[in-house]
Design a protein around this motif. Structure first.
Motif, PDB file in Angstrom:
ATOM      1  N   LYS A   8       0.890  -0.886  -0.143  1.00  0.00           N
ATOM      2  CA  LYS A   8      -0.262  -0.173   0.265  1.00  0.00           C
ATOM      3  C   LYS A   8       0.912   1.235   0.113  1.00  0.00           C
ATOM      4  O   LYS A   8       2.309   1.526   0.323  1.00  0.00           O
ATOM      5  N   TRP A  70      -7.107  -8.908  -7.575  1.00  0.00           N
ATOM      6  CA  TRP A  70      -8.369  -7.704  -7.533  1.00  0.00           C
ATOM      7  C   TRP A  70      -8.221  -6.754  -8.496  1.00  0.00           C
ATOM      8  O   TRP A  70      -7.934  -5.585  -8.649  1.00  0.00           O
ATOM      9  N   ASN A  71      -9.816  -6.672  -8.627  1.00  0.00           N
ATOM     10  CA  ASN A  71     -10.413  -5.597  -8.394  1.00  0.00           C
ATOM     11  C   ASN A  71     -10.645  -4.094  -7.665  1.00  0.00           C
ATOM     12  O   ASN A  71     -11.496  -4.672  -6.976  1.00  0.00           O
ATOM     13  N   SER A  72     -10.344  -3.218  -7.256  1.00  0.00           N
ATOM     14  CA  SER A  72      -9.953  -2.223  -6.027  1.00  0.00           C
ATOM     15  C   SER A  72     -11.235  -1.260  -6.594  1.00  0.00           C
ATOM     16  O   SER A  72     -12.006  -1.196  -5.609  1.00  0.00           O
ATOM     17  N   LYS A  73     -11.882  -1.268  -8.097  1.00  0.00           N
ATOM     18  CA  LYS A  73     -13.224  -0.846  -8.131  1.00  0.00           C
ATOM     19  C   LYS A  73     -13.959  -1.413  -6.886  1.00  0.00           C
ATOM     20  O   LYS A  73     -15.577  -0.412  -6.558  1.00  0.00           O
ATOM     21  N   CYS A  75     -13.699  -3.728  -4.632  1.00  0.00           N
ATOM     22  CA  CYS A  75     -13.143  -3.493  -3.583  1.00  0.00           C
ATOM     23  C   CYS A  75     -13.723  -2.944  -2.471  1.00  0.00           C
ATOM     24  O   CYS A  75     -13.836  -1.740  -2.829  1.00  0.00           O
ATOM     25  N   GLU A  77     -13.155  -3.170   1.310  1.00  0.00           N
ATOM     26  CA  GLU A  77     -11.773  -2.883   2.529  1.00  0.00           C
ATOM     27  C   GLU A  77     -11.706  -3.989   3.294  1.00  0.00           C
ATOM     28  O   GLU A  77     -11.747  -3.381   4.044  1.00  0.00           O
ATOM     29  N   ARG A  92      -3.813  -8.358  -2.282  1.00  0.00           N
ATOM     30  CA  ARG A  92      -4.431  -6.711  -2.899  1.00  0.00           C
ATOM     31  C   ARG A  92      -3.293  -5.686  -3.264  1.00  0.00           C
ATOM     32  O   ARG A  92      -3.005  -4.599  -2.949  1.00  0.00           O
ATOM     33  N   LYS A  94      -0.001  -4.572  -5.586  1.00  0.00           N
ATOM     34  CA  LYS A  94       0.075  -4.064  -6.729  1.00  0.00           C
ATOM     35  C   LYS A  94       1.375  -4.399  -7.267  1.00  0.00           C
ATOM     36  O   LYS A  94       2.196  -3.455  -6.068  1.00  0.00           O
TER      37      LYS A  94
END
Length: 282
Positions: A8, A70-73, A75, A77, A92, A94
């Motif tokens: 992160k 992983w689809n951050s849109k 997610c 969290e 998660r 990157k």
């Protein structure tokens, strides 16, 4: 290494070195501390798929190469994937190139004093970080480059020379002075860590040394007494950190409580007696 593996990024942090800083947390660690508050940064995803089943938002799936995507849109969290991971990892993460980081730094350069790389253990990706620091110094000469490290790798080795040279200051963890205690806590010896303490001090590369105080489990007095004697009369901060149960894996350090105010003040007094100029208790 062409890309860094990142857990992160915190674009604005005031606890990861002096001033407001961008803090970059790299994935992967070479210790396995019982007191770790970020165990999801230790391992690397092995694409077992256990996180896919538990994700409530269907933000995880396997791609055509059977790798976790992983689809951050999608997610939210909720961290269910992290809590369920049998490998102490996170799906998660990157991948960033140096140019990716430069792009992110460009956005906030006017609001920060520098960048701090952390982990996990960032020195496991030292070649990538050295190149990142080189580019930061070329393009943003007013920004400083700090390293937050557990010090397990031997920084006196030639392969770390560029990494050390390009780092303005290090923030070093000294978890336990006694080697047996350190092995009990982390699974590994502390020989390189103590070696790095002396090495970085002589290079005037130490900004901060930190010790987490764990009552009953560690001889905190021994650690703080030895460390404070080494950094005495130097412009090096000693951060004494109160062990807290929150975030620690439940099976670890069962029955161990946080230190009391009196215990922390006693350790602070040891530092003062040994002429440590900058002491912070948190």
């Amino acid at each position: 290494m062409e890309k860094g593996i990142v857990n992160k990024i915190i674009k604005f942090s005031n606890v990861d070195g002096p001033g407001n800083r961008m803090a970059i947390f790299f994935q992967g660690c070479n210790l396995n501390c019982l007191s770790c508050h970020n165990p999801e940064t230790i391992g690397f995803c092995n694409n077992c798929g256990s996180c896919i089943k538990i994700c409530p938002e269907k933000a995880l799936k396997k791609d055509t190469n059977k790798k976790i995507k992983w689809n951050s849109k999608l997610c939210i969290e909720c961290d269910m994937c992290i809590k369920s991971c049998p490998n102490g990892a996170s799906p998660r993460v990157k991948l960033y190139t140096v140019e990716d980081f430069i792009f992110e730094i460009e956005k906030v350069k006017s609001f920060i004093k520098g960048i701090t790389v952390s982990g996990g253990e960032c020195s496991l990706q030292s070649e990538f970080i050295a190149e990142l620091f080189l580019q930061v110094k070329k393009r943003f000469p007013k920004l400083t480059c700090f390293v937050d490290t557990n010090g397990k790798e031997d920084f006196t080795q030639v392969k770390y020379k560029k990494f050390v040279d390009l780092t303005d200051k290090f923030m070093l963890d000294i978890k336990a002075w006694d080697e047996d205690e350190h092995i009990k806590l982390t699974g590994f010896t502390n020989k390189n860590i103590i070696k790095n303490l002396f090495y970085l001090k002589e290079l005037d590369k130490l900004f901060e040394v930190r010790t987490v105080v764990i009552p009953e489990f560690l001889n905190n007095k021994m650690t703080i007494e030895n460390v404070s004697k080494i950094i005495q009369d130097k412009n090096i901060r000693y951060k004494i950190i109160k062990y807290r149960k929150l975030g620690v894996r439940k099976e670890n350090l069962i029955g161990i409580n946080s230190p009391t105010k009196d215990e922390l003040e006693f350790l602070e007094e040891i530092c003062k007696e040994n002429h440590v100029k900058d002491i912070v208790i948190i």
